[in-house]
Design a protein around this motif. Structure first.
Motif, short mmCIF file in Angstrom:
data_model
loop_
_atom_site.label_atom_id
_atom_site.label_comp_id
_atom_site.label_asym_id
_atom_site.label_seq_id
_atom_site.Cartn_x
_atom_site.Cartn_y
_atom_site.Cartn_z
N PRO A 173 10.73 4.91 -13.85
CA PRO A 173 10.42 4.76 -12.42
C PRO A 173 9.33 5.73 -11.96
CG PRO A 173 12.79 4.95 -12.80
CD PRO A 173 12.12 5.34 -14.07
N PHE A 174 8.48 5.26 -11.06
CA PHE A 174 7.47 6.13 -10.48
C PHE A 174 6.96 5.54 -9.17
CE2 PHE A 174 5.15 3.06 -13.00
CZ PHE A 174 3.96 2.83 -12.33
N ALA A 175 6.45 6.41 -8.32
CA ALA A 175 5.75 5.98 -7.11
C ALA A 175 4.30 5.72 -7.50
CB ALA A 175 5.83 7.06 -6.03
N ASP A 176 3.77 4.60 -7.07
CA ASP A 176 2.46 4.12 -7.49
C ASP A 176 1.46 4.36 -6.36
OD1 ASP A 176 0.41 2.82 -8.77
OD2 ASP A 176 1.37 0.85 -8.81
N GLN A 177 0.49 5.24 -6.60
CA GLN A 177 -0.50 5.57 -5.57
C GLN A 177 -1.90 5.24 -6.07
OE1 GLN A 177 -0.29 9.61 -4.15
NE2 GLN A 177 -2.12 9.43 -2.88
N PRO A 196 -1.22 5.05 -18.77
CA PRO A 196 0.13 5.53 -18.41
C PRO A 196 0.87 4.55 -17.51
CG PRO A 196 -1.54 6.78 -17.23
CD PRO A 196 -2.27 5.93 -18.22
N TRP A 197 0.14 3.82 -16.68
CA TRP A 197 0.78 2.86 -15.78
C TRP A 197 1.53 1.80 -16.57
CZ3 TRP A 197 1.06 -2.25 -14.47
CH2 TRP A 197 1.48 -2.58 -13.19
N ILE A 198 0.86 1.21 -17.58
CA ILE A 198 1.49 0.14 -18.35
C ILE A 198 2.62 0.69 -19.20
CG2 ILE A 198 -0.11 0.22 -20.31
CD1 ILE A 198 1.34 -2.96 -18.75
N LEU A 199 2.48 1.91 -19.71
CA LEU A 199 3.56 2.51 -20.49
C LEU A 199 4.81 2.68 -19.63
CD1 LEU A 199 4.35 3.89 -23.26
CD2 LEU A 199 3.90 6.05 -22.05
#
Length: 227
Positions: free
Chosen positions: A29-33, A19-22
């Motif tokens: 946009p998203f917050a990355d934790q 999902p991160w690479i998608l």
């Protein structure tokens, strides 16, 4: 709309990469934790994910777990996650489902470790069948839909789902054929994959279980990670 995507180590976490690479490739946009793997993650990960695993997507008061469920959730809200053309979309769904539920020998014998190169002690018949099937699948997608991505001219969920395989192919120098290897090189060169890889190489945290997985099946010939 503010998403938070919770993932684990860049070196090891193949399910997190999907999902991160998608989301990166499609500019969602998203917050990355990041929460690193430790010896026993279940109870810690249960604090944010009901299955005690990563990845996990937070959307307000909603929790979406499992990488495929996350991608379907995003596909309902963002155009371009699946191919637009029906035949390509149907093939992409089948190939994604095959990866989600299959290829156990490849997963178990060739764990993802972005910064490591290794020579397998042996290639068992079950693993060889997986390698051949990956090559066949990649060639089929590229031939049928024209490339450069697996289901056509745009990066979609099926490319994201096989992105961890690209690192496995490179780390263990798996022979998936010229067409398959061309896709591997192409996806690894994607700016988002390069960002993931840069973070992986910078990681100094090591989780003994993941390190032992490789040591049990292969001889490490190079390690490009920091520390």
């Amino acid at each position: 709309m503010t998403y938070t995507l919770i993932t684990a180590n860049r070196n090891y976490s193949s399910w997190s990469l999907r999902p991160w690479i998608l989301m990166k490739a499609l500019d969602i946009p998203f917050a990355d934790q990041i929460i690193y793997f430790e010896e026993d993650n279940y109870e810690r990960f249960r604090e944010f994910a009901p299955n005690g695993q990563v990845p996990c997507l937070k959307d307000g008061d909603r929790t979406i777990w499992d990488s495929l469920a996350i991608m379907e959730y995003l596909a309902e809200r963002h155009p371009g996650c699946w191919p637009e053309e029906e035949a390509a979309r149907t093939w992409a769904r089948c190939a994604t489902a095959e990866m989600h539920g299959g290829f156990a020998p490849l997963r178990n014998i060739c764990p993802m470790n972005v910064g490591v190169r290794a020579e397998l002690h042996e290639i068992a018949p079950a693993l060889q069948r997986n390698i051949e099937r990956i090559g066949e699948l990649f060639a089929q997608g590229l031939d049928d839909f024209g490339g450069p991505w697996l289901a056509g001219e745009r990066f979609t969920i099926v490319d994201a789902y096989y992105a961890p395989v690209a690192y496995r192919v490179r780390s263990f120098d798996l022979d998936i054929g010229a067409k398959g290897r061309a896709w591997v090189d192409h996806v690894i060169a994607h700016p988002a994959m390069q960002q993931w890889e840069g973070q992986a190489l910078a990681e100094t945290q090591r989780e003994i279980g993941h390190e032992e997985e490789i040591a049990a099946v292969a001889t490490v010939t190079a390690d490009y990670r920091a520390g």
